[in-house]
Design an enzyme around this catalytic site. Structure first.
Site, mmCIF file in Angstrom:
data_model
loop_
_atom_site.group_PDB
_atom_site.id
_atom_site.type_symbol
_atom_site.label_atom_id
_atom_site.label_comp_id
_atom_site.label_asym_id
_atom_site.label_seq_id
_atom_site.Cartn_x
_atom_site.Cartn_y
_atom_site.Cartn_z
ATOM 1 N N CYS A 146 0.836 -1.203 0.000
ATOM 2 C CA CYS A 146 0.000 0.000 0.000
ATOM 3 C C CYS A 146 0.868 1.248 0.000
ATOM 4 O O CYS A 146 1.553 1.519 -0.973
ATOM 5 C CB CYS A 146 -0.989 -0.023 1.162
ATOM 6 S SG CYS A 146 -2.302 1.213 0.979
ATOM 7 N N GLU A 162 -2.607 -8.943 3.191
ATOM 8 C CA GLU A 162 -2.966 -9.373 4.558
ATOM 9 C C GLU A 162 -4.466 -9.276 4.818
ATOM 10 O O GLU A 162 -4.952 -9.765 5.832
ATOM 11 C CB GLU A 162 -2.177 -8.554 5.586
ATOM 12 C CG GLU A 162 -2.652 -7.124 5.827
ATOM 13 C CD GLU A 162 -2.200 -6.104 4.783
ATOM 14 O OE1 GLU A 162 -1.705 -6.505 3.714
ATOM 15 O OE2 GLU A 162 -2.362 -4.893 5.047
ATOM 16 N N HIS A 221 -3.775 -5.002 -0.355
ATOM 17 C CA HIS A 221 -3.406 -5.521 0.963
ATOM 18 C C HIS A 221 -3.497 -7.048 0.960
ATOM 19 O O HIS A 221 -4.580 -7.588 1.196
ATOM 20 C CB HIS A 221 -4.355 -4.960 2.029
ATOM 21 C CG HIS A 221 -4.164 -3.506 2.280
ATOM 22 N ND1 HIS A 221 -3.292 -3.028 3.213
ATOM 23 C CD2 HIS A 221 -4.698 -2.421 1.688
ATOM 24 C CE1 HIS A 221 -3.301 -1.701 3.211
ATOM 25 N NE2 HIS A 221 -4.153 -1.306 2.289
#
Lengths: 201, 251
Positions: free
Chosen positions: A77, A185, A183
């Site tokens: 990001c 994650e 992202h």
């Protein structure tokens, strides 16, 4: 394997740490140059504002450390944006690992909302039939999660692109430097596979 | 292309999920983290956890739950309920939430929206609006739909947008729990008037209702609770159906 996460003044760093922990990796969160240099893999995640983030990196001499790392490093990001040369956000000089600028999305139609937020699909580029190592096992059309108002245009280091308002760089790679605008994650099992590909480099 | 999102909403009281029908008569529906993980594995795009506990101990339980969700679930999630100042937002974000939803507190003190946007970014700030339509039009309500205000839905949503909200979560009290479809006329007008995403809430009963929220209501996301909790609609079936109907969803 020693995995380090760069500690700086960006938000949302813990979601990366949680994701690594779910994969059985216990990362260290650190801004200590020695510790970063000693790690086998480095992650440079976060959400935040570019000029404040760069200021912090300069003050802590982390700019030099990051640029001189030899092991695989993954920017996520704002991490990806900071690895570029310049960001329109706060008119900020960045790390310059990828010699390209970061621009603000300019909506063309009412439906073009900024930030670009949500799940969007990736088109992974293939060199001689092989995708970048980050996207091993990836099928075109798989979705990942984005939250951002600034983007990296397509450039020679683009290894995956996404279309929002216009096509932009969803992921970059040059030597040991990897970066994603999305992202991993927060991208469910698809994101986990990308993180695990990175850890396997 | 950006996908339309399907969002299960989990009302949490003392660590357990509950769902009201027309905002009263709560029924038990399981452990929130377990349920959230199941939804995530089934293809939910985001999760919303609403704390409907009043007690101090209940709040602590909720914060612990937020930490568990952040540790165990790999999709974005929003938390709401009882968030009235910046320190509440900070606490939820540091527990691992991706976004917070504010409702009554924003109606009482709209500057809260500006503050959240400035400190944490617009993407963190979901402004939830409970509104009911009568002869006078759409009116916003406070405290989970118990207290009417002077504010109209469209002008309040516009103000929230201008103050820096990242999304509007609009619940039609006329439609909530009735299972006859979302408030598509109001949704469509919100989509037209706002420059931020709109999440449709209240009224999901059948899969076709989700399609209509996207095609007629032009919503960016649709939220539902009981149809998912009680297994009336499964998320994989819903996604397949929407894809077949030509709606871009994440498979």
């Amino acid at each position: 394997m020693k995995v380090a996460v760069v500690k700086y003044n960006a938000g949302n760093i813990y979601s990366v740490i949680h994701a690594l922990q779910r994969m059985g990796v216990e990362p260290v969160l650190t801004d200590d140059p020695e510790e970063l240099m000693r790690a086998d893999k480095v992650l440079f995640p976060g959400q935040g504002e570019a000029s404040n983030a760069m200021q912090y990196l300069w003050q802590h001499r982390l700019d030099e450390v990051i640029c001189n790392l030899k092991q695989p490093i993954l920017g996520i990001c704002i991490g990806q944006q900071l690895m570029c040369r310049h960001s329109e956000e706060g008119n900020t000089r960045c790390l310059g690992i990828f010699d390209t600028k970061v621009l603000r999305f300019q909506p063309h139609r009412h439906e073009d909302k900024v930030p670009h937020m949500g799940w969007n699909d990736l088109k992974v580029r293939k060199e001689e039939n092989d995708p970048d190592m980050l996207f091993k096992g990836f099928q075109n059309g798989e979705f990942v999660y984005f939250v951002h108002s600034f983007y990296v245009p397509l450039c020679p280091w683009t290894v995956a692109e996404t279309n929002y308002i216009q096509p932009f760089s969803a992921a970059l790679h040059k030597d040991n430097f990897y970066a994603t605008q999305f992202h991993p994650e927060k991208s469910g099992s698809v994101g986990e596979r990308i993180l695990s590909n990175f850890l396997a480099l | 292309m950006l996908a339309k999102r399907i969002i299960p909403c989990l009302d949490v009281k003392n660590g357990q999920t509950v769902k009201g029908t027309n905002f009263v008569n709560l029924r038990q529906a399981g452990d929130p983290v377990e349920l959230g993980r199941t939804y995530s594995e089934q293809g939910a795009d985001e999760l919303v956890f609403l704390d409907i506990t009043a007690s101090h101990e209940g709040r602590k339980t909720f914060a612990d739950m937020v930490e568990r969700v952040a540790a165990e679930i790999s999709i974005p999630f929003t938390v709401g309920g009882g968030i009235s100042e910046l320190s509440d937002v900070e606490a939820m974000l540091s527990a691992g939430a991706d976004k917070v939803s504010i409702n009554s507190a924003a109606l009482r003190r709209p500057e809260l929206i500006d503050e959240i946007a400035q400190h944490f970014g617009s993407q963190v700030c979901v402004v939830a609006i409970d509104a009911r339509m009568d002869d006078q039009g759409w009116t916003c309500y406070l405290n989970g739909g118990r207290i009417p205000t002077e504010r109209g839905l469209f002008e309040w949503a516009r103000e929230a947008n201008d103050r820096g909200a990242g999304e509007i979560l609009f619940t039609s009290m006329n439609h909530d729990g009735v299972k006859t479809g979302f408030a598509n006329d109001a949704l469509s007008r919100l989509a037209e008037e706002l420059s931020i995403p709109v999440i449709a809430s209240g009224g999901a009963g059948e899969m076709v209702h989700f399609r209509d929220a996207f095609t007629i209501g032009h919503a960016d996301a649709a939220l539902a609770a009981s149809v998912f909790h009680f297994g009336e609609i499964s998320i994989p079936d819903l996604k397949l159906y929407l894809k077949k109907e030509g709606i871009n969803v994440r498979m």
